[in-house]
Write a protein that holds these residues in place. Sequence first.
Motif, PDB file in Angstrom:
ATOM      1  N   ASP A  67       0.878  -1.229  -0.020  1.00  0.00           N
ATOM      2  CA  ASP A  67       0.028  -0.009   0.065  1.00  0.00           C
ATOM      3  C   ASP A  67       1.085   1.477  -0.103  1.00  0.00           C
ATOM      4  O   ASP A  67       2.073   1.352  -0.102  1.00  0.00           O
ATOM      5  CB  ASP A  67      -1.053  -0.169   0.859  1.00  0.00           C
ATOM      6  CG  ASP A  67      -0.255  -0.139   2.460  1.00  0.00           C
ATOM      7  OD1 ASP A  67       0.983   0.109   2.572  1.00  0.00           O
ATOM      8  OD2 ASP A  67      -0.800  -0.804   3.343  1.00  0.00           O
ATOM      9  N   GLU A  68       0.465   2.500   0.260  1.00  0.00           N
ATOM     10  CA  GLU A  68       1.075   3.377   0.155  1.00  0.00           C
ATOM     11  C   GLU A  68       2.354   3.662   1.177  1.00  0.00           C
ATOM     12  O   GLU A  68       3.297   4.451   0.816  1.00  0.00           O
ATOM     13  CB  GLU A  68       0.113   4.738   0.470  1.00  0.00           C
ATOM     14  CG  GLU A  68       0.934   6.245   0.149  1.00  0.00           C
ATOM     15  CD  GLU A  68      -0.204   7.236   0.054  1.00  0.00           C
ATOM     16  OE1 GLU A  68       0.244   8.558  -0.417  1.00  0.00           O
ATOM     17  OE2 GLU A  68      -1.303   6.984   0.499  1.00  0.00           O
ATOM     18  N   SER A  69       2.181   2.869   2.057  1.00  0.00           N
ATOM     19  CA  SER A  69       3.453   3.149   3.035  1.00  0.00           C
ATOM     20  C   SER A  69       4.689   2.399   2.422  1.00  0.00           C
ATOM     21  O   SER A  69       5.802   2.718   3.088  1.00  0.00           O
ATOM     22  CB  SER A  69       3.015   2.293   4.356  1.00  0.00           C
ATOM     23  OG  SER A  69       2.727   0.681   4.180  1.00  0.00           O
ATOM     24  N   GLY A  70       4.427   1.569   1.556  1.00  0.00           N
ATOM     25  CA  GLY A  70       5.678   1.045   0.795  1.00  0.00           C
ATOM     26  C   GLY A  70       5.932   1.594  -0.364  1.00  0.00           C
ATOM     27  O   GLY A  70       6.667   0.793  -1.290  1.00  0.00           O
ATOM     28  N   ALA A  71       5.341   2.802  -0.988  1.00  0.00           N
ATOM     29  CA  ALA A  71       5.494   3.145  -2.010  1.00  0.00           C
ATOM     30  C   ALA A  71       6.824   3.420  -2.646  1.00  0.00           C
ATOM     31  O   ALA A  71       7.664   4.135  -1.808  1.00  0.00           O
ATOM     32  CB  ALA A  71       4.356   4.141  -2.343  1.00  0.00           C
ATOM     33  N   VAL A  72       7.070   3.475  -4.034  1.00  0.00           N
ATOM     34  CA  VAL A  72       8.330   3.888  -4.744  1.00  0.00           C
ATOM     35  C   VAL A  72       7.938   4.839  -5.656  1.00  0.00           C
ATOM     36  O   VAL A  72       6.764   4.474  -6.224  1.00  0.00           O
ATOM     37  CB  VAL A  72       9.277   2.954  -4.941  1.00  0.00           C
ATOM     38  CG1 VAL A  72       9.981   2.099  -3.729  1.00  0.00           C
ATOM     39  CG2 VAL A  72       8.770   2.066  -6.084  1.00  0.00           C
ATOM     40  N   THR A  73       8.629   5.947  -6.284  1.00  0.00           N
ATOM     41  CA  THR A  73       8.266   6.540  -7.416  1.00  0.00           C
ATOM     42  C   THR A  73       8.923   6.027  -8.563  1.00  0.00           C
ATOM     43  O   THR A  73      10.005   5.805  -8.504  1.00  0.00           O
ATOM     44  CB  THR A  73       8.926   7.985  -7.132  1.00  0.00           C
ATOM     45  OG1 THR A  73       8.180   8.654  -5.717  1.00  0.00           O
ATOM     46  CG2 THR A  73       8.415   8.972  -8.122  1.00  0.00           C
ATOM     47  N   CYS A  74       8.189   6.168  -9.624  1.00  0.00           N
ATOM     48  CA  CYS A  74       8.426   5.572 -11.100  1.00  0.00           C
ATOM     49  C   CYS A  74       9.262   6.519 -11.642  1.00  0.00           C
ATOM     50  O   CYS A  74       8.998   7.765 -11.616  1.00  0.00           O
ATOM     51  CB  CYS A  74       7.340   4.920 -11.947  1.00  0.00           C
ATOM     52  SG  CYS A  74       6.692   3.526 -10.938  1.00  0.00           S
ATOM     53  N   SER A  75      10.378   6.112 -12.454  1.00  0.00           N
ATOM     54  CA  SER A  75      10.907   7.210 -13.212  1.00  0.00           C
ATOM     55  C   SER A  75      10.507   7.182 -14.595  1.00  0.00           C
ATOM     56  O   SER A  75       9.693   6.139 -15.041  1.00  0.00           O
ATOM     57  CB  SER A  75      12.638   7.134 -13.262  1.00  0.00           C
ATOM     58  OG  SER A  75      12.854   5.687 -13.730  1.00  0.00           O
ATOM     59  N   GLY A  76      10.699   8.086 -15.493  1.00  0.00           N
ATOM     60  CA  GLY A  76      10.289   7.913 -16.925  1.00  0.00           C
ATOM     61  C   GLY A  76       9.917   9.339 -17.540  1.00  0.00           C
ATOM     62  O   GLY A  76       9.905  10.603 -16.766  1.00  0.00           O
ATOM     63  N   SER A  77       9.508   9.619 -18.882  1.00  0.00           N
ATOM     64  CA  SER A  77       8.667  10.686 -19.219  1.00  0.00           C
ATOM     65  C   SER A  77       7.466  10.967 -18.930  1.00  0.00           C
ATOM     66  O   SER A  77       6.644  10.399 -19.396  1.00  0.00           O
ATOM     67  CB  SER A  77       8.788  10.469 -20.861  1.00  0.00           C
ATOM     68  OG  SER A  77      10.271  10.262 -21.184  1.00  0.00           O
ATOM     69  N   LEU A  78       7.439  12.089 -17.900  1.00  0.00           N
ATOM     70  CA  LEU A  78       6.047  11.930 -17.250  1.00  0.00           C
ATOM     71  C   LEU A  78       5.671  13.621 -17.150  1.00  0.00           C
ATOM     72  O   LEU A  78       4.831  14.042 -16.495  1.00  0.00           O
ATOM     73  CB  LEU A  78       6.089  11.748 -15.777  1.00  0.00           C
ATOM     74  CG  LEU A  78       6.290  10.167 -15.713  1.00  0.00           C
ATOM     75  CD1 LEU A  78       6.578   9.774 -14.178  1.00  0.00           C
ATOM     76  CD2 LEU A  78       4.952   9.440 -15.955  1.00  0.00           C
ATOM     77  N   SER A  79       6.240  14.197 -18.339  1.00  0.00           N
ATOM     78  CA  SER A  79       5.905  15.873 -18.237  1.00  0.00           C
ATOM     79  C   SER A  79       4.933  16.104 -19.352  1.00  0.00           C
ATOM     80  O   SER A  79       5.030  15.627 -20.182  1.00  0.00           O
ATOM     81  CB  SER A  79       7.415  16.718 -18.616  1.00  0.00           C
ATOM     82  OG  SER A  79       8.154  16.134 -17.587  1.00  0.00           O
ATOM     83  N   THR A  80       4.056  17.243 -18.844  1.00  0.00           N
ATOM     84  CA  THR A  80       3.190  17.508 -19.686  1.00  0.00           C
ATOM     85  C   THR A  80       3.051  19.040 -19.651  1.00  0.00           C
ATOM     86  O   THR A  80       3.294  19.764 -18.611  1.00  0.00           O
ATOM     87  CB  THR A  80       1.685  17.307 -19.343  1.00  0.00           C
ATOM     88  OG1 THR A  80       1.629  15.923 -19.408  1.00  0.00           O
ATOM     89  CG2 THR A  80       0.646  17.659 -20.192  1.00  0.00           C
ATOM     90  N   ALA A  81       3.068  20.002 -20.673  1.00  0.00           N
ATOM     91  CA  ALA A  81       3.190  21.472 -20.863  1.00  0.00           C
ATOM     92  C   ALA A  81       1.690  21.699 -21.163  1.00  0.00           C
ATOM     93  O   ALA A  81       1.103  21.267 -21.988  1.00  0.00           O
ATOM     94  CB  ALA A  81       4.214  21.802 -22.083  1.00  0.00           C
ATOM     95  N   ILE A  82       1.456  23.065 -20.922  1.00  0.00           N
ATOM     96  CA  ILE A  82       0.268  23.649 -21.138  1.00  0.00           C
ATOM     97  C   ILE A  82       0.624  24.695 -22.043  1.00  0.00           C
ATOM     98  O   ILE A  82       1.299  25.665 -21.715  1.00  0.00           O
ATOM     99  CB  ILE A  82      -0.439  24.239 -20.055  1.00  0.00           C
ATOM    100  CG1 ILE A  82      -0.714  22.940 -18.791  1.00  0.00           C
ATOM    101  CG2 ILE A  82      -2.071  24.947 -20.640  1.00  0.00           C
ATOM    102  CD1 ILE A  82      -1.746  23.608 -17.761  1.00  0.00           C
ATOM    103  N   THR A  83       0.262  24.634 -23.357  1.00  0.00           N
ATOM    104  CA  THR A  83       0.556  25.574 -24.336  1.00  0.00           C
ATOM    105  C   THR A  83      -0.552  26.634 -24.645  1.00  0.00           C
ATOM    106  O   THR A  83      -1.606  26.305 -24.491  1.00  0.00           O
ATOM    107  CB  THR A  83       0.942  24.624 -25.808  1.00  0.00           C
ATOM    108  OG1 THR A  83      -0.348  24.235 -26.270  1.00  0.00           O
ATOM    109  CG2 THR A  83       1.943  23.821 -25.436  1.00  0.00           C
ATOM    110  N   GLY A  84      -0.028  27.826 -25.376  1.00  0.00           N
ATOM    111  CA  GLY A  84      -1.241  28.740 -25.618  1.00  0.00           C
ATOM    112  C   GLY A  84      -2.117  28.326 -26.800  1.00  0.00           C
ATOM    113  O   GLY A  84      -3.080  28.871 -26.951  1.00  0.00           O
ATOM    114  N   GLY A  85      -1.760  27.434 -27.548  1.00  0.00           N
ATOM    115  CA  GLY A  85      -2.609  27.081 -28.667  1.00  0.00           C
ATOM    116  C   GLY A  85      -2.505  27.968 -29.855  1.00  0.00           C
ATOM    117  O   GLY A  85      -1.722  28.918 -29.960  1.00  0.00           O
TER     118      GLY A  85
END
Length: 731
Positions: A131-149
């Motif tokens: 459960d959350e007590s043993g959680a680890v963070t995953c690495s990788g491509s996780l970025s999102t940009a908000i663009t002007g359009g």
Amino acid sequence: MPARIVFGLIIFTLAIFVPRPVQATISACTAGVSPSEITRGTSDTFTISVTNNDPEWEIVWVKVTRPSENFTLSGYTSIPGWDVNFSAPQIILSGSTVQPGGEVFDFSFDVTVANVSADAASWAVSVSDTDESGAVTCSGSLSTAITGGVNAAPIQSDVTLSNLTSSTVTLSWTTDKAATSLLEYGITGSYGSQLSGTATTAHSFSLDGLSADTTYHFRIGNTDTDGNSVTSGDLTFRTATAGTSATTTTTTVTVTRTVTPAPTPTPPPDTTGPAVTVSTDLDKPYTQAPQITGSARDPSGVESVEYSTDNGRNWLPAEVSGPLTSKVFAFTPSGLDDDMYPVRVRAKDGKGNTGSTGKLSLVIDRLPPLGGSLVITSPVSVLYPLADGSYGVVSGLRYGFTLSEVGGPTEVDLSVNGEIRNMRRNPENRRWSTDHTFIQPGTYSLKLISRDGAGNETVQDLPRVTVGSAGIVTGPDCPVNGAVISVYIQDPVTGEFRIWDSASYSQKNPIVTDSSGLYVLELPTGTYYLDVRAGGYRRVATRAFTLSSSAVITAPVHLRQMRVMTIGGLQLPLPQILPDIIAVGQPAPEAIEAQGPLTGTEFPFIEFGSPGGKVSSFDFRGKPAVITFLSTWHPGTPDQIRELETLQVGQQLRTILVVPQESAGVVTLFTRRGGYTSEILTDPDGTSLKELDLLTLPAHVFTDNKGVIQAVRTGLLTSEEIVETVNVNMK
């Protein structure tokens, strides 16, 4: 009689109980997010992909947290098998698993973003085997940009008035992206005066020489680097009365803006992908892969059409014909067994834009959904059936159940005395697995319930499981609560005993009993002794014992109360110099029964595949034969093949190897990697398992020269055991 090599477990006197061990945290995971950018003020469906790179532990808990408050999780469709805890900042999944060794889990949800531009920020993806007590963070491509359009003008905010006196004022505001500024002001709505500023996101102008006690009109404007402009509505402020002491005030002003977009290029750029449609009816199941046809249209021309049968992980080109702007495509997927396949078709135009059908479902349904061979594993070893065909296990240990399958089941459940355990499918090898801990001794019936995408359901009986009682630590009158059982193993080099490393086998060492006094141990090969201690009782140690194969220890342990000396009403415990010594018995293993219901019947007619073409079971006649059924994924298969290849030298016995429920390609690759010289026949549909009612592998069917079955044995057999079976049953 030749010496017998014992495979599997040696069951000691009693079975044992211990709670499931605390698992280690996931050692490695990667994750990705799509899309990597989104236009401000819009909504889109986001997909998170999680890969379990841990070699041993399964992921049972997943949490995804938004990059910032600019992102709001707004909804989700069903995520099969998982319990979902959903809120605006995050989504938490539990109740299912992502298998170790590289299984990929994809799921989607809807996101709405604020009407502001923002640099790329990362989603947080954490996983756990508990459960959350043993959680680890995953690495990788996780970025999102908000663009002007397209044609998105700057957004003005935080317009304030400060340092307001009878003759001065400071006007300030911000924009969401860099832009030049223009301030117009005057005593009427026509203004008359103006000031300009350079490109920035924080804008400020200080005015002086103003008339006292006078209302001034002003408006603010901004233009970004693309030429998109915004102008506020008419705003006002009033200077202080002359003669009053100077004061400084700050006032927030509400802005009504007028947007002037940058000029649209002529002609406007093409940013729309081709329109892709599929004309083949995929709502019905097919007995073999159909030709899938459709069309792709685009004013800029269609350059290519591709298709995928694994939800977009891999793409293959489709055949296309017709005019440039209106292509007709066709393709026939190859190598599809019974299953439900997520099909996508995409097309690209001459401007680089892509259009897609989205996910479609293709159901191949030749056979009813059927489970195949069953493999049961303990924390230490692979189990093999007892003489009556059942499996012997102990209460308190967690056992793994793995099955092969044909017929393309999309859901498989294991019923244990009516208790349903959902099995999980490994997408790489198409095996179904689950685990179960038997708490109470007794006999358990197992059933396999398989369902496919066409709505077919099959229920199969599996071998029974006999569960033995747990080991127990007792005192003179009752079980001992809090007894500490330590396992020591002998170092083969130094000969010294050291504490046994149990973590590699998903167990605890030492074990502390609860009020029931129960304990459980399964040990691999080695030389051991047990040390048992409890407050108020004499220490007990077993004699050293050697295991030539893995074994479950169920020896009962009886503790005597500590001896005391009474002096003037005081009871003083007497020191114990040496522990009480007990022995651990090792009964002989039970032989595997060679006779069965098939004995005396003719081997059924079955056609098998081989590198040289079809081979029928009638070709096995002419001299005695042992037909051994194997699976490429069973841990004991390499040892069994080596024993059979040894047997082939100088023996008047035909040895035939068959792999059911696996394709010829898989078997060929397995043979090459193992360097085996024997020809291995294939039975992709698993007909032999059904005809012969074989539920566990390896299985060995012995026939005489007329093709009549003389004996059936299961488990790993040595060459000596095979010869012995022939001599006893084929006289």
